[in-house]
Every structure is written in C-alpha cells, then in structure tokens.
Motif scaffolding. Structure first.
Motif, PDB file in Angstrom:
ATOM      1  N   MET A   1       6.985  -8.015   0.921  1.00 25.22           N
ATOM      2  CA  MET A   1       6.914  -6.854   0.014  1.00 25.22           C
ATOM      3  C   MET A   1       6.995  -5.576   0.838  1.00 25.22           C
ATOM      4  O   MET A   1       6.287  -5.438   1.835  1.00 25.22           O
ATOM      5  N   THR A   2       7.880  -4.684   0.438  1.00 21.25           N
ATOM      6  CA  THR A   2       7.901  -3.394   1.132  1.00 21.25           C
ATOM      7  C   THR A   2       7.377  -2.316   0.190  1.00 21.25           C
ATOM      8  O   THR A   2       7.612  -2.351  -1.015  1.00 21.25           O
ATOM      9  N   TYR A   3       6.664  -1.383   0.771  1.00 16.88           N
ATOM     10  CA  TYR A   3       6.060  -0.311  -0.015  1.00 16.88           C
ATOM     11  C   TYR A   3       6.682   1.010   0.425  1.00 16.88           C
ATOM     12  O   TYR A   3       6.984   1.187   1.608  1.00 16.88           O
ATOM     13  N   PRO A   4       6.826   1.959  -0.503  1.00 20.52           N
ATOM     14  CA  PRO A   4       7.342   3.278  -0.100  1.00 20.52           C
ATOM     15  C   PRO A   4       6.391   3.921   0.903  1.00 20.52           C
ATOM     16  O   PRO A   4       5.168   3.759   0.776  1.00 20.52           O
ATOM     17  N   PRO A   5       6.936   4.631   1.903  1.00 18.39           N
ATOM     18  CA  PRO A   5       6.093   5.247   2.925  1.00 18.39           C
ATOM     19  C   PRO A   5       5.000   6.138   2.337  1.00 18.39           C
ATOM     20  O   PRO A   5       3.878   6.163   2.846  1.00 18.39           O
ATOM     21  N   GLN A   6       5.318   6.851   1.239  1.00 19.68           N
ATOM     22  CA  GLN A   6       4.293   7.735   0.653  1.00 19.68           C
ATOM     23  C   GLN A   6       3.119   6.928   0.118  1.00 19.68           C
ATOM     24  O   GLN A   6       1.983   7.376   0.159  1.00 19.68           O
ATOM     25  N   HIS A   7       3.420   5.743  -0.394  1.00 26.78           N
ATOM     26  CA  HIS A   7       2.357   4.904  -0.947  1.00 26.78           C
ATOM     27  C   HIS A   7       1.462   4.390   0.186  1.00 26.78           C
ATOM     28  O   HIS A   7       0.230   4.364   0.064  1.00 26.78           O
ATOM     29  N   LEU A   8       2.107   4.032   1.302  1.00 31.78           N
ATOM     30  CA  LEU A   8       1.323   3.571   2.463  1.00 31.78           C
ATOM     31  C   LEU A   8       0.470   4.717   3.006  1.00 31.78           C
ATOM     32  O   LEU A   8      -0.710   4.523   3.338  1.00 31.78           O
ATOM     33  N   ALA A   9       1.052   5.924   3.070  1.00 36.18           N
ATOM     34  CA  ALA A   9       0.303   7.072   3.603  1.00 36.18           C
ATOM     35  C   ALA A   9      -0.865   7.420   2.684  1.00 36.18           C
ATOM     36  O   ALA A   9      -1.983   7.693   3.152  1.00 36.18           O
ATOM     37  N   ALA A  10      -0.631   7.400   1.377  1.00 38.57           N
ATOM     38  CA  ALA A  10      -1.706   7.727   0.435  1.00 38.57           C
ATOM     39  C   ALA A  10      -2.812   6.673   0.521  1.00 38.57           C
ATOM     40  O   ALA A  10      -4.005   7.006   0.450  1.00 38.57           O
ATOM     41  N   THR A  11      -2.416   5.421   0.689  1.00 34.79           N
ATOM     42  CA  THR A  11      -3.416   4.353   0.796  1.00 34.79           C
ATOM     43  C   THR A  11      -4.216   4.517   2.090  1.00 34.79           C
ATOM     44  O   THR A  11      -5.442   4.326   2.110  1.00 34.79           O
ATOM     45  N   SER A  12      -3.537   4.896   3.183  1.00 25.83           N
ATOM     46  CA  SER A  12      -4.228   5.123   4.456  1.00 25.83           C
ATOM     47  C   SER A  12      -5.253   6.248   4.310  1.00 25.83           C
ATOM     48  O   SER A  12      -6.391   6.149   4.796  1.00 25.83           O
ATOM     49  N   LYS A  13      -4.875   7.301   3.606  1.00 28.50           N
ATOM     50  CA  LYS A  13      -5.819   8.417   3.381  1.00 28.50           C
ATOM     51  C   LYS A  13      -7.030   7.952   2.584  1.00 28.50           C
ATOM     52  O   LYS A  13      -8.170   8.297   2.903  1.00 28.50           O
ATOM     53  N   PHE A  14      -6.751   7.166   1.552  1.00 23.45           N
ATOM     54  CA  PHE A  14      -7.848   6.658   0.720  1.00 23.45           C
ATOM     55  C   PHE A  14      -8.764   5.744   1.548  1.00 23.45           C
ATOM     56  O   PHE A  14      -9.997   5.848   1.491  1.00 23.45           O
ATOM     57  N   LEU A  15      -8.158   4.863   2.359  1.00 24.09           N
ATOM     58  CA  LEU A  15      -8.977   3.966   3.192  1.00 24.09           C
ATOM     59  C   LEU A  15      -9.788   4.776   4.213  1.00 24.09           C
ATOM     60  O   LEU A  15     -10.943   4.446   4.498  1.00 24.09           O
ATOM     61  N   SER A  16      -9.186   5.833   4.766  1.00 27.43           N
ATOM     62  CA  SER A  16      -9.938   6.691   5.701  1.00 27.43           C
ATOM     63  C   SER A  16     -11.156   7.278   4.999  1.00 27.43           C
ATOM     64  O   SER A  16     -12.259   7.304   5.551  1.00 27.43           O
ATOM     65  N   LEU A  17     -10.949   7.740   3.768  1.00 30.47           N
ATOM     66  CA  LEU A  17     -12.062   8.345   3.028  1.00 30.47           C
ATOM     67  C   LEU A  17     -13.196   7.338   2.853  1.00 30.47           C
ATOM     68  O   LEU A  17     -14.354   7.645   3.148  1.00 30.47           O
ATOM     69  N   VAL A  18     -12.867   6.134   2.373  1.00 34.00           N
ATOM     70  CA  VAL A  18     -13.960   5.211   2.023  1.00 34.00           C
ATOM     71  C   VAL A  18     -14.480   4.425   3.226  1.00 34.00           C
ATOM     72  O   VAL A  18     -15.619   3.959   3.203  1.00 34.00           O
ATOM     73  N   LEU A  56      -0.999  -5.034   0.170  1.00 34.10           N
ATOM     74  CA  LEU A  56      -0.883  -3.599   0.455  1.00 34.10           C
ATOM     75  C   LEU A  56      -1.819  -3.215   1.617  1.00 34.10           C
ATOM     76  O   LEU A  56      -1.420  -2.518   2.552  1.00 34.10           O
ATOM     77  N   ILE A  57      -3.041  -3.717   1.567  1.00 36.79           N
ATOM     78  CA  ILE A  57      -3.995  -3.418   2.640  1.00 36.79           C
ATOM     79  C   ILE A  57      -3.465  -3.939   3.976  1.00 36.79           C
ATOM     80  O   ILE A  57      -3.484  -3.239   4.993  1.00 36.79           O
ATOM     81  N   GLU A  58      -2.945  -5.164   3.954  1.00 37.80           N
ATOM     82  CA  GLU A  58      -2.429  -5.752   5.210  1.00 37.80           C
ATOM     83  C   GLU A  58      -1.264  -4.934   5.756  1.00 37.80           C
ATOM     84  O   GLU A  58      -1.143  -4.734   6.966  1.00 37.80           O
ATOM     85  N   GLU A  59      -0.421  -4.440   4.850  1.00 37.52           N
ATOM     86  CA  GLU A  59       0.736  -3.652   5.288  1.00 37.52           C
ATOM     87  C   GLU A  59       0.276  -2.317   5.896  1.00 37.52           C
ATOM     88  O   GLU A  59       0.821  -1.870   6.907  1.00 37.52           O
ATOM     89  N   VAL A  60      -0.740  -1.706   5.300  1.00 39.33           N
ATOM     90  CA  VAL A  60      -1.257  -0.448   5.861  1.00 39.33           C
ATOM     91  C   VAL A  60      -1.851  -0.707   7.246  1.00 39.33           C
ATOM     92  O   VAL A  60      -1.575   0.027   8.202  1.00 39.33           O
ATOM     93  N   VAL A  61      -2.620  -1.768   7.377  1.00 37.20           N
ATOM     94  CA  VAL A  61      -3.230  -2.082   8.679  1.00 37.20           C
ATOM     95  C   VAL A  61      -2.135  -2.310   9.719  1.00 37.20           C
ATOM     96  O   VAL A  61      -2.200  -1.798  10.840  1.00 37.20           O
ATOM     97  N   ARG A  62      -1.091  -3.031   9.327  1.00 36.03           N
ATOM     98  CA  ARG A  62      -0.036  -3.421  10.271  1.00 36.03           C
ATOM     99  C   ARG A  62       0.831  -2.239  10.681  1.00 36.03           C
ATOM    100  O   ARG A  62       1.201  -2.102  11.837  1.00 36.03           O
ATOM    101  N   THR A  63       1.156  -1.366   9.714  1.00 30.75           N
ATOM    102  CA  THR A  63       2.164  -0.333   9.991  1.00 30.75           C
ATOM    103  C   THR A  63       1.555   1.027  10.309  1.00 30.75           C
ATOM    104  O   THR A  63       2.281   1.933  10.658  1.00 30.75           O
ATOM    105  N   ASN A  64       0.255   1.166  10.208  1.00 36.23           N
ATOM    106  CA  ASN A  64      -0.340   2.498  10.335  1.00 36.23           C
ATOM    107  C   ASN A  64      -0.017   3.145  11.673  1.00 36.23           C
ATOM    108  O   ASN A  64      -0.221   2.544  12.732  1.00 36.23           O
ATOM    109  N   ASP A  65       0.495   4.390  11.618  1.00 37.35           N
ATOM    110  CA  ASP A  65       0.980   5.038  12.842  1.00 37.35           C
ATOM    111  C   ASP A  65      -0.093   5.149  13.915  1.00 37.35           C
ATOM    112  O   ASP A  65       0.201   5.061  15.096  1.00 37.35           O
ATOM    113  N   LYS A  66      -1.334   5.331  13.508  1.00 37.84           N
ATOM    114  CA  LYS A  66      -2.383   5.474  14.526  1.00 37.84           C
ATOM    115  C   LYS A  66      -3.309   4.271  14.580  1.00 37.84           C
ATOM    116  O   LYS A  66      -4.417   4.385  15.104  1.00 37.84           O
ATOM    117  N   LYS A  67      -2.884   3.157  14.032  1.00 37.09           N
ATOM    118  CA  LYS A  67      -3.736   1.955  14.011  1.00 37.09           C
ATOM    119  C   LYS A  67      -5.160   2.335  13.594  1.00 37.09           C
ATOM    120  O   LYS A  67      -6.140   2.067  14.293  1.00 37.09           O
TER     121      LYS A  67
END
Ligand code: HQG
Length: 189
Positions: A1-18, A56-67
């Motif tokens: 499954m591929t996700y749009p970059p904006q969706h991954l970035a928004a999810t990363s921001k949300f995960l950072s918050l929580v 989605l969570i796994e994809e964010v963990v895997r692709t996140n620019d700053k790990k």
C-alpha cells in the motif's frame, strides 16, 4: 500500500504529538520508557476521529525522514526515538561523542545562546547533529539559520554526558558558551 506523502507527513505530526507531548489528548497511556501499545494507539485514535491503521503506522515508521519513531522487536509497541517534552526514560546509554557536533538555530536566538549557552527549552535535551546540513535545516525552522559548532570532545573531557538516540541525534543537557563557535557560511560543509 502506498500513501500520499502529505498523509504520511500529517500522520507523523500526529504521532509526534501523542508520543512525545500530549498522549492524554487521545487518552493514550505511555509506559515509563515512552512505549505505547500499537493496538491501544489505533483504538484511541479512532475514538479521537483520527483513524490509523497498522500498515499506515508501519509505513510512517519505515519512511520517516528523521526516523522519529521505532516499533518494538515484536512490533506490538511504538515510541518516539527522541524529542519528548513529557517525562520518559529512553534508557539510552551514555556514549563518547565525535569531537565536533553541530547545532542549527535562528539568527535571532544567537546573542542569547552565545551569552548563556544552549538550553534544552521544552525538550529533554539539547539536540545536536553530526551533519552541518541537518543542523542548518533544523535551524531554518525558526527563521534565518545560523550554524554553531559544538566542541563536543572538550565537553566530554570536562565530564559532560552525551547520549545518541536511535535516529543518530546526539543529546546532552546543556552546552555552555565556551564550547560554542559560529561557523561562517563560507566554511560550512
Ligand atoms: C534555541 C526537530 C535562545 C535552540 C529538529 C532552538 C531537531 C535558545 C530552540 C529537534 C537557547 C529550541 C530539536 C538560548 C537554545 N537562548 N534560544 N539560551 N538555547 N535555544 O525545537 O534543536 O521534527 O526545542 O537553538 O529537527 O531546534 O521534532 O530544538 O532553536 O532534531 O523530529 O531554542 O526537533 O525534530 O527549539 O530541534 P527546539 P531544536 P522533529
């Protein structure tokens, strides 16, 4: 499954918050080391109308620019690798740093930093990097960036403690002014 970059970035921001700052906003509980159960994260996020799925969570963990995030070995738990404002013990061991590390900041903070040193502000530690380009990008988040070189070797010899997060960011409590020098743009690598 591929996700749009904006969706991954928004999810990363949300995960950072929580996972770094406000787990309580979605009723999530972190353990003392900062780990949250992935199933609980998904359930609480759904209640907060912020649907997450395991892929989605796994994809964010895997692709996140700053790990920014790590999954536990059995993949049942997730935590932020660094950057917390809430009190967690990441269990990092102290390590000898490279002789020189870098910190990017905004020009408008420079006078204050050269007078009183680098402070951790809202975070647990001062964040330092081995790469000048990463440091410049970090500094540019707050305005016209300026690059500081940190004499980490001398700090270490003087008894300062350093940790390295899982994403290679170097962490320390404070950097006193005598260990700081401004890198002039033409000599930045
Ligand atoms: C500055 C991001 C005035 C400091 C980045 C910085 C990084 C002072 C700001 C990570 C000061 C704090 C950390 C003093 C420090 N007087 N200003 N005495 N001492 N400052 O965001 O290092 O996207 O808390 O220079 O990429 O910028 O979150 O720290 O400008 O890795 O994963 O006060 O956060 O990663 O800002 O960034 P921050 P930082 P994430």
């Amino acid at each position: 499954m591929t996700y749009p970059p904006q969706h991954l970035a928004a999810t990363s921001k949300f995960l950072s918050l929580v996972l770094r700052h406000q787990p309580q906003t979605i009723g999530l509980t972190l353990d003392a080391s900062g780990w949250a159960a992935v199933d609980e994260l998904i359930a609480q996020s759904a209640l907060a109308r912020r649907p997450l799925t395991r892929p989605l969570i796994e994809e964010v963990v895997r692709t996140n620019d700053k790990k920014r995030f790590a999954l536990s070995d059995d993949e049942s738990r997730i935590r932020a690798n660094q950057g917390h404002s809430i009190d967690v013990d990441l269990g990092l061991g102290a390590m000898e740093p490279p002789a020189r590390l870098y910190h990017g900041t905004a020009l408008r903070f420079l006078d204050s930093i050269l007078a009183s040193g680098l402070d951790k502000r809202q975070r647990h530690h001062v964040h330092l990097s081995e790469s000048t380009s990463t440091a410049m990008a970090v500094g540019a988040r707050y305005g016209a960036p300026v690059l500081l070189e940190v004499n980490a070797g001398a700090m270490f010899r003087d008894g300062c403690t350093f940790f390295q997060a899982q994403n290679n960011v170097w962490l320390t409590d404070q950097v006193a002014p005598q260990y700081l020098s401004v890198v002039q743009p033409e000599s930045a690598r």
